[in-house]
Write an enzyme that holds these catalytic residues in place. Structure first.
Site, short mmCIF file in Angstrom:
data_model
loop_
_atom_site.label_atom_id
_atom_site.label_comp_id
_atom_site.label_asym_id
_atom_site.label_seq_id
_atom_site.Cartn_x
_atom_site.Cartn_y
_atom_site.Cartn_z
N PHE A 118 74.20 -19.02 2.90
CA PHE A 118 72.71 -19.15 2.30
C PHE A 118 72.51 -17.52 3.67
CE2 PHE A 118 72.01 -23.36 0.39
CZ PHE A 118 71.54 -23.37 -0.46
N LYS A 154 75.78 -10.41 -3.17
CA LYS A 154 76.89 -12.04 -2.73
C LYS A 154 77.19 -11.94 -4.10
CE LYS A 154 74.87 -14.75 -1.00
NZ LYS A 154 73.93 -16.55 -1.18
N GLU A 197 66.84 -2.78 -2.02
CA GLU A 197 66.68 -4.65 -2.66
C GLU A 197 67.51 -5.19 -1.36
OE1 GLU A 197 65.66 -7.04 -2.91
OE2 GLU A 197 65.87 -7.46 -5.41
N ASP A 198 67.73 -6.08 -0.52
CA ASP A 198 67.77 -6.36 0.42
C ASP A 198 69.48 -7.47 -0.26
OD1 ASP A 198 65.75 -8.54 -0.66
OD2 ASP A 198 66.24 -10.07 0.29
N ARG A 214 62.66 -14.50 8.11
CA ARG A 214 63.30 -14.01 7.93
C ARG A 214 62.77 -12.66 9.41
NH1 ARG A 214 61.36 -12.45 2.68
NH2 ARG A 214 60.24 -14.78 1.57
N ASP A 226 71.92 -11.27 -5.54
CA ASP A 226 72.77 -12.47 -5.69
C ASP A 226 72.98 -12.80 -7.49
OD1 ASP A 226 73.19 -15.47 -6.04
OD2 ASP A 226 71.88 -16.22 -3.78
N ASP A 259 65.13 -14.53 3.77
CA ASP A 259 64.46 -15.78 3.86
C ASP A 259 65.61 -17.39 3.54
OD1 ASP A 259 63.37 -15.31 1.31
OD2 ASP A 259 62.50 -17.03 1.42
N LYS A 268 59.70 -9.86 -0.54
CA LYS A 268 59.60 -9.29 0.47
C LYS A 268 60.82 -9.09 1.08
CE LYS A 268 56.32 -13.15 0.49
NZ LYS A 268 56.53 -14.83 1.44
N GLY A 269 62.05 -9.35 0.86
CA GLY A 269 62.68 -9.29 1.81
C GLY A 269 63.74 -8.18 2.11
C1 PRP Z 1 65.24 -12.87 -3.71
C2 PRP Z 1 65.79 -11.19 -2.92
C3 PRP Z 1 66.11 -11.08 -4.60
C4 PRP Z 1 66.78 -11.85 -5.52
C5 PRP Z 1 67.86 -11.99 -5.57
O1 PRP Z 1 63.97 -12.49 -3.75
O2 PRP Z 1 64.88 -10.72 -1.91
O3 PRP Z 1 65.00 -9.90 -5.12
O4 PRP Z 1 66.28 -13.81 -4.46
O5 PRP Z 1 67.98 -12.70 -6.14
P1 PRP Z 1 68.62 -12.97 -7.44
O6 PRP Z 1 70.00 -11.56 -8.07
O7 PRP Z 1 69.90 -13.84 -7.82
O8 PRP Z 1 67.42 -12.82 -8.49
P2 PRP Z 1 63.23 -14.03 -3.77
O9 PRP Z 1 62.39 -14.06 -4.98
O10 PRP Z 1 63.96 -15.08 -2.63
O11 PRP Z 1 61.59 -13.23 -2.70
P3 PRP Z 1 61.09 -12.85 -1.38
O12 PRP Z 1 62.18 -11.32 -1.59
O13 PRP Z 1 59.71 -12.90 -1.46
O14 PRP Z 1 62.66 -13.42 -0.30
#
Ligand code: PRP
Length: 177
Positions: free
Chosen positions: A152, A131, A99-100, A165, A103, A159, A43-44
């Site tokens: 964070f 990040k 992508e938001d 969010r 990580d 989120d 969703k991000g």
């Molecule tokens: C978050 C974010 C990325 C992902 C990044 O999504 O939106 O898609 O984590 O993390 P990574 O590089 O360690 O894989 P999340 O799964 O929290 O779902 P969301 O988008 O619904 O918040």
């Protein structure tokens, strides 16, 4: 009731707006006339995607994909799967993934592999935040908004445990691990 951590601003809404404008200008230059397929990861990415595409004044298509990570709480388990797939054909399209946050890189690496197997004409990544301190898999980001510290990150669609969010600024929260 779980205590609500206090968000601190990392990038103001004005800085976010300026950065989204910069990214849109770069994307306009590269994709104008190509009718690209923009794929947001839910969703991000929803807030970033909505602001970004308003600034792209040429024909394009919008899709969303929902991914999930097995056993995911606040940390990725590393096992990604597609929960809700795409309604559009990817083959021979110029695809730009939105992508938001990148990580560990596990989510985006999975998606780029998944889309790459569908033989797009081109495949690039636009990430609002990166990040790099947490990276487990190398990721090439073609259009990057901000590099963020190992905190964070919340707000502007991102989120922490489904909270924050709605914040218009990009913030961070300090929480116990
Ligand atoms: C978050 C974010 C990325 C992902 C990044 O999504 O939106 O898609 O984590 O993390 P990574 O590089 O360690 O894989 P999340 O799964 O929290 O779902 P969301 O988008 O619904 O918040």
């Amino acid at each position: 009731m779980i205590a609500q951590p206090k968000p601190h601003i990392l990038f103001t809404r004005d800085e976010v707006e300026a950065t989204v404008n910069r990214l849109a200008a770069e994307i306009r230059q590269d994709y104008h006339g190509k009718n690209p397929l923009l794929i947001g990861i839910l969703k991000g990415s929803f807030m970033f995607m909505a602001d970004l595409i308003r600034l792209l004044d040429f024909p394009l298509e919008v899709e969303f994909i929902t991914l999930s990570s097995y056993g995911r709480g606040r940390e990725s388990s590393g096992q990604i799967r597609v929960v809700k797939g795409l309604g559009a054909e990817v083959k021979s399209r110029d695809v730009l993934v939105i992508e938001d946050i990148v990580d560990t890189g596990l989510t985006i690496s999975f998606l780029l592999d998944y889309l790459g197997q569908k033989k797009p004409a081109s495949l690039k990544l636009c990430a609002l935040t990166d990040k790099p301190s947490r990276r487990k898999i190398p990721v090439a980001i073609d259009y990057l908004g901000f590099t963020v510290p190992n905190k964070f990150i919340v707000g502007y669609g991102i989120d922490w445990d489904e909270r924050f969010r709605y914040l218009p600024d990009i913030c961070f929260v300090e929480v116990e691990n």
